[in-house]
Design an enzyme around this catalytic site. Structure first.
Site: not given
Length: 537
Positions: A414-415, A422, A427, A431, A446, A457
């Site tokens: 989770d960012i 934002n 926005h 993005d 991998r 997010e």
């Protein structure tokens, strides 16, 4: 030329030979990391290339290269021939690889901060009139695993391309002393190569149709006017490099004639496709389940049933509803051909088959099918798997882990403070942050790992054959590197971090595994964010 100048020229020549050999070592290491399950195949090439580097470096008194090469050779004695690279040895080798890569940086790169040295096989060249912009772009590119170099004039660029053909060139239209000198340089450059180099042109001053046409005619794939920020450019550069190589098409062929089936198999394999041949129509269900084809080729008339009947059976299964079906037959009656296609077919080829016609048809149908599938299973913004397909893949990997008694991990990312990004920058910049993280993950994980955008997010990662401690270490390193990446926003730059939770599969359901990873992510948030927490901690 006096003796001193001649000695200096010789020294530079020998230095280039050592540097070139060092890049062979780095490129071979990259191949080992791209295909970890086949790393044993590259062991001898890696050892041979490193041994050659040590001999060159010792002969030409390049101590740092020689030292790094000797350390790599010592560690390679612990890698048994025929075995894939052990994880513990991988980490030890990586330290020496990074030492070698630092020694191999060009002088134009020396001022850039240290970045993850996950070099691609071939470089990206940057030829911009704005040196500050070129420096920023190279720093960003290296964070994303590219090998990038900037050039001060056209002769240097042309010389570098002669030595090592790049994956793509980012070129300023006015790179040089006059108007459109950059385009003129590319025109000279392309004449020296059998296949054109993809060029991304930039211009701050000229976006006219005349300039755009001239740029397009010499290999310009993109033309940016006015110039854009590094984030957008990197997304375009990514699309013109070979980082995401196209997987061969999986083609299922059903033909009751063994000779015809063998011929088809030979043609498909020569074209680089993966073919699965069956001659008994009654095997079709088993073949579909085992092979999961992207394209199906059916003989029109077979003992016991027709290709049209088989097509109807295939179309009754939802997951094969959009898979292209191509009929093969000696039938020349157009009305019968159209009737056959109305019952589930997409194309009709008459026997005898022209191999070129067959391959062209498969490529056309395959591209469309993959595009349609991508729309259904991938997130439109990041290109990662969407929420539904990610959970489907998790179910598949759980079945595989249970059958083969192997480990499996699931991670949630989770960012941090994404709403603030934002609100502060808008926005579109938000993005771009999502896309940059998706690219970052794809570069460092991998090919066997699955990455999905879980929602908003949040991202999800499925790591087969991975223990919880190893997954935590890998994701923690990615987290640390990503936090150093500067996100451009006009004339400003900022950093973004993420929190992560990792859970190992304990013979439980996909839902239970997701919930444990989610709780671990929640604990990362509680502990101040910007960290990785394992469910077992």
């Amino acid at each position: 030329m006096n003796d001193e100048n001649q000695k200096e020229k010789l020294r530079q020549h020998f230095a280039r030979r050592v540097t070139t050999q060092a890049r062979v070592v780095l490129d071979t290491w990259q191949k080992i990391h791209e295909t970890p399950q086949q790393s044993a195949a590259f062991r001898d090439d890696f050892a041979t290339a490193t041994d050659k580097l040590v001999r060159y470096a010792q002969r030409f008194d390049m101590a740092s290269h020689a030292d790094a090469g000797r350390k790599i050779l010592e560690l390679l004695n612990q890698w048994a021939a025929g075995d894939n690279l052990p994880d513990a040895l991988d980490r030890q080798l990586q330290d020496n690889i990074e030492q070698l890569s630092r020694s191999t940086l060009r002088r134009t790169d020396q001022d850039t901060p240290e970045a993850p040295q996950q070099f691609r096989r071939t470089p990206v060249y940057v030829a911009l009139a704005n040196e500050e912009m070129a420096g920023r772009l190279i720093r960003q590119l290296e964070f994303f695993g590219f090998r990038a170099s900037a050039f001060g004039n056209a002769d240097q660029l042309i010389e570098a391309c002669a030595l090592h053909k790049p994956e793509t060139i980012l070129m300023d239209v006015n790179f040089g002393n006059g108007t459109n000198d950059g385009i003129a340089t590319i025109e000279r450059l392309q004449e020296r190569h059998d296949t054109a180099i993809p060029i991304i042109f930039m211009s701050d001053e000229d976006g006219s149709i005349e300039t755009r046409l001239r740029a397009s005619r010499c290999g310009g794939e993109e033309f940016f006017y006015p110039a854009v920020d590094p984030g957008q450019l990197i997304e375009k550069i990514e699309s013109y490099t070979h980082g995401n190589t196209v997987e061969p098409y999986k083609v299922l062929v059903l033909d009751d004639s063994r000779a015809q089936a063998k011929f088809m198999e030979t043609v498909l394999k020569k074209a680089g496709m993966t073919a699965h041949i069956i001659t008994d129509p009654m095997q079709i269900i088993h073949a579909l389940e085992e092979f999961s084809p992207e394209i199906i080729i059916l003989d029109m008339y077979m003992p016991g049933c027709t290709g049209m009947e088989i097509a109807r059976v295939i179309r009754q299964q939802d997951r094969f509803h959009s898979v292209p079906i191509i009929y093969l037959s000696a039938e020349e009656d157009v009305s019968k051909q159209l009737h056959a296609m109305s019952l589930g077919g997409d194309d009709f080829l008459t026997k005898p088959i022209d191999p070129k016609h067959l391959i062209a048809t498969i490529h056309n149908r395959g591209r469309r099918a993959r595009s349609l599938l991508a729309l259904m299973i991938r997130d439109s913004l990041t290109g990662l798997f969407n929420h539904t397909h990610t959970l489907h893949l998790l179910d598949q990997e759980i079945v595989r882990a249970r059958q083969k008694n192997r480990s499996l991990c699931f991670a949630m990312i989770d960012i941090d403070y994404f709403k603030k990004v934002n609100d502060t920058f808008g926005h579109p910049i938000g993005d771009r942050v999502l896309r940059s993280l998706s690219m970052f993950l794809k570069q460092r994980l991998r090919k066997t790992d699955h990455i999905g955008r879980y929602g908003g997010e949040e991202f999800a990662i499925i790591l087969p054959d991975t223990r919880e401690s190893d997954a935590r270490n890998v994701l923690n390193e990615i987290r640390d590197r990503f936090s150093e990446l500067l996100q451009p926003a006009g004339d400003r730059e900022f950093n973004v971090t993420f929190s992560c939770g990792v859970a190992a599969w304990n013979d439980d359901s996909s839902q239970a595994l997701c919930e444990r990873a989610d709780r671990a992510l929640y604990r990362s948030k509680e502990h101040g964010r910007n960290c990785v927490t394992a469910a077992s901690d």
